[in-house]
Design a protein around this motif. Sequence first.
Motif, PDB file in Angstrom:
ATOM      1  N   ALA A 347       0.829  -1.207   0.000  1.00  0.00           N
ATOM      2  CA  ALA A 347       0.000   0.000   0.000  1.00  0.00           C
ATOM      3  C   ALA A 347       0.862   1.255   0.000  1.00  0.00           C
ATOM      4  CB  ALA A 347      -0.916  -0.006   1.222  1.00  0.00           C
ATOM      5  N   ALA A 351       0.830   3.853  -3.094  1.00  0.00           N
ATOM      6  CA  ALA A 351       0.374   5.209  -2.814  1.00  0.00           C
ATOM      7  C   ALA A 351       1.436   6.245  -3.165  1.00  0.00           C
ATOM      8  CB  ALA A 351      -0.010   5.327  -1.341  1.00  0.00           C
ATOM      9  N   LYS A 355       1.018   9.077  -6.076  1.00  0.00           N
ATOM     10  CA  LYS A 355       1.109  10.496  -5.744  1.00  0.00           C
ATOM     11  C   LYS A 355       2.198  11.192  -6.548  1.00  0.00           C
ATOM     12  CE  LYS A 355      -0.840  12.876  -3.578  1.00  0.00           C
ATOM     13  NZ  LYS A 355      -1.811  13.950  -3.955  1.00  0.00           N
ATOM     14  N   TYR A 865      -1.514  12.271   1.891  1.00  0.00           N
ATOM     15  CA  TYR A 865      -2.373  11.307   1.205  1.00  0.00           C
ATOM     16  C   TYR A 865      -1.743   9.908   1.196  1.00  0.00           C
ATOM     17  CZ  TYR A 865      -5.150  15.284  -0.371  1.00  0.00           C
ATOM     18  OH  TYR A 865      -5.952  16.397  -0.397  1.00  0.00           O
ATOM     19  N   ARG A 868      -2.328   8.385   4.611  1.00  0.00           N
ATOM     20  CA  ARG A 868      -3.712   7.916   4.748  1.00  0.00           C
ATOM     21  C   ARG A 868      -3.867   6.509   4.189  1.00  0.00           C
ATOM     22  NH1 ARG A 868      -7.540  10.613   0.632  1.00  0.00           N
ATOM     23  NH2 ARG A 868      -6.321   9.143  -0.633  1.00  0.00           N
ATOM     24  N   ASP A 869      -3.269   6.234   3.030  1.00  0.00           N
ATOM     25  CA  ASP A 869      -3.383   4.900   2.432  1.00  0.00           C
ATOM     26  C   ASP A 869      -2.628   3.857   3.236  1.00  0.00           C
ATOM     27  OD1 ASP A 869      -4.906   6.064   0.519  1.00  0.00           O
ATOM     28  OD2 ASP A 869      -3.508   5.788  -1.143  1.00  0.00           O
ATOM     29  N   SER A 872      -4.930   2.938   6.011  1.00  0.00           N
ATOM     30  CA  SER A 872      -6.029   2.111   5.509  1.00  0.00           C
ATOM     31  C   SER A 872      -5.609   0.649   5.386  1.00  0.00           C
ATOM     32  CB  SER A 872      -6.505   2.630   4.144  1.00  0.00           C
ATOM     33  OG  SER A 872      -7.098   3.905   4.274  1.00  0.00           O
ATOM     34  N   ALA A 873      -4.386   0.423   4.920  1.00  0.00           N
ATOM     35  CA  ALA A 873      -3.901  -0.952   4.792  1.00  0.00           C
ATOM     36  C   ALA A 873      -3.636  -1.570   6.147  1.00  0.00           C
ATOM     37  CB  ALA A 873      -2.635  -0.974   3.936  1.00  0.00           C
ATOM     38  N   ASN A 878      -9.636  -1.041   3.675  1.00  0.00           N
ATOM     39  CA  ASN A 878      -9.971  -1.200   2.265  1.00  0.00           C
ATOM     40  C   ASN A 878     -10.951  -2.332   2.034  1.00  0.00           C
ATOM     41  OD1 ASN A 878      -8.275   0.874   1.518  1.00  0.00           O
ATOM     42  ND2 ASN A 878      -6.491  -0.463   1.371  1.00  0.00           N
TER      43      ASN A 878
END
Length: 893
Positions: A347, A351, A355, A865, A868-869, A872-873, A878
């Motif tokens: 992730a 990411a 980006k 950003y 953030r990912d 999430s992982a 997700n």
Amino acid sequence: MKGNKKIEFTRYTALIVIMIIIFTAIASKLFSLQVLKAEEYKEKANNRSIREIPDPAPRGNILDKNGTLLASNTQSYVLVYNQTDDSDKTFFDTMDKVFKILDESGEAQQDDFELKINPFRFEFRSDDAKTKRLLELRFKKDRGLDAEIQKKLFSNKKDKLTEEDQNKIDEELLKITPEDTFKKLVKQYKIDESKYSLEEQRRFMIVKDTLKMQSFSGYKPVTVAVNIKKDTAFKFLQILNELPGIDVTTQPIRTYPYGELGSSFLGYISKISSDQDKYQEKGYDVSTDYVGAAGIEGVFEDRLKGSKGGRIVKLNRQGRVTAELGRRDSYPGQSIQLTIDKDVQAAAENALDAKMKELRDNPFAQYRSNTANATRGAAVAIDINTGAILALVSRPGYDPNLFAAPGRLSSEDYNKFFSPDLTQFGMQYIQQRGLMSYYPGKSEDDVLNMLFPLDKSIQNNTTIRQDLYDIYPKPFFNYATQSLVPPGSTFKPLTAIAGLESGVITPYYGMYDNGTFDKGGGHIYQFILDGANGWVDLTKAIEKSSNPYFMTVGKLLRTAFGDDSLAKYAWKFGLGKDPNSNVKASTGIEIPENFGQVYNSTSAKNSAANIYLWKTMSTLKNGSDDRGNSFTSIDLYDNDKDSDKVKGLKSDIKKSIQNAIKEGSSAFDKSNYKKMFSDLIQSDSQYSGKDITDKQIGKIIDIIYYIAVSDANSQLRGGFNMYDASIGQGMDQFTPIQMVNYIATLVNGGTRYKVHLVDKFLDADGKVIEEVKPEVIEQTGVKPENIEAVKAGMAAVNEKGTAAGAFQNFPIKTGGKTGTASLTNQESFGRTDYAEYVGFAPLDTPQIAVCVMIFDGGQGAQAAYVARDIYSAYFKLNNTQNSSQAANAENNG
């Protein structure tokens, strides 16, 4: 008896008897050989030799924390050539057939031969020019090309060659072009130039050269092709009788199932090229063995490599194995289980890549930034309660599989990794960034030589350039552990801790931020990008990233406790170390790292002493300064021709200059300088015949005083050093791994753990040999209420501050800090601000801390950003992003 005639024994009769005996013996021997022992001697005729064939040991596996294989081994079919007298006789015809079958089957010949054609060139796996030079010399010497030169230069010399003699031979060796080297080897290996094309000559040369190199360490089969398909292997097995010397075997090949994933910490394996003596002492075969070259593969080579085995075999006249007489089994190396979570790692990589692509595709989307060269970055995630690394990303990455088997690395890949054309890249970069406007009156070549200067350390170099401003993306440079970057505003939470702990501020300390700060001496700095933030207290200052607020904190610290007051707190969190202590400069991570330093008086003096000494030496040699003064040129640079006395005088003068830079006028003795320069002028032959008067020496001393004391030392005494440091600029420079550990230490309550990648060492059966336990480096002793005050500000950053855009509607409450760090005069060499972010989650019960840095990424909010990912992982949002799962993650972990 009268009728009986007596037989006379003459010499003729004796000859007949002897002949009968001889022929009877011969007939008897022939009968024994051809009838009685026919099978035995038939076998001996076919089995020309008994040899030991080494069996490589499988390397230990590398696994993530959940047992997912990140590096393993697969058995592959390998085509080999066994050299015998008979197979040598048909070598060229045999190999010609082999190459045709390989080509028809879509297979590649093993090719790690550094001498290439079309065009002729060397490809050595190093991006360091000096190392390439040494490798080229070794290549030519190993093949005996120095013998002819030595005979030509020193045929009459009876004594042992001196170092100077060897240097002359080396210089002549380097004059032999790649094309001439190729021609010499064609002749040496007796390859028919008239019969075979250039490509075919090189294919034969690869095998012949391998035979020669391997002959230094005993008999071994030559690998012709590795990892061939099963169908191709069977095709060769069916016609082995037509291919003397050729055989098919199997061996383990290193495999990285996820390609680039984790290359920043996994590393890769490579053929031994440098440090050959070291590996020979350890029992390696430097002609065939592969070793870990970076990352975990390199650092833990001794654990991963395993123990080689071998087979005692019979080879027939065709060089094929007819019987195995004995075996010594190989034993796999230890496996290493890491703290890395493969899913979090993936992730983070995805990411960051996404980006950076977005930034390149929209280079002018941000004010005051051009992100077209956002090609480098790093991201690190860490368990705040153990120091275990969950993800470690460096971009750009590479696929370690390219190095696991010979022949996979294309020339295009080689150039990208080891020999980039910085001349072409630099020209395009200058044009695309519009840099000529910064250098009026200069040509493109002038600007190219300023940004990417030719490497003067390489004699007669006209092509190899240096990347002076870290512009070109380097796949083998670990930006996460080795890149020293100004932290910008991500440092401000540490300044807050220093202010709170020292008592110069409280959480309620406030001031009016009008977007400016008075640095003293009439220098008022205006923060155009941030603007005025109005009335701010600590929480608001962190949320809005108020530069005037934190520079004021720095000023209060300096006034109350001196220039090192900020550093003393930074050192507790691993942001540098006390230069006067014996503490090791390390985060503890197992792979190679750099270790950055916070502003402090000792380091500042040492740095200035070096920088301004070189400025002084350059000015003295030029004979003029930047104020328009002219004077007699004085050379303080080291020269091989200098006498010991001259070397000593130059050294004394330089030390005196450095002391004056550090200590100021109190360490500047004009009479001592006059004596030292007078002695130097009398002793150094380059001033012979020059009438250098006392007045001229006095002028030189005045120039030194101006640079060392009036300029350098006054800069050291300025308060702006502390003010800049308090907002993460100036001398402050750290690696992403240092930054993430500082945040982890802050939010876990003040315990700094040793950063580590390794969780366990396992044996071949998967049993634990050794387990790595969390290790505390320091208890900072920071008050809980001060930590909570800083966390409140970091929560505000993500809720309504500079990172709110990234965390809008995110189901878990988090805290963080953005940073936008600059380099001095960065626009003139095409660079843009670093986009940086540090953070943690969940807010109330932190488990994970992150640091993201994007080189030339613009404003720090962009890096948020990526964080953030990563969250999430880690929290598996997700899969099912529902509120109950988010609440459970936040409350329970």
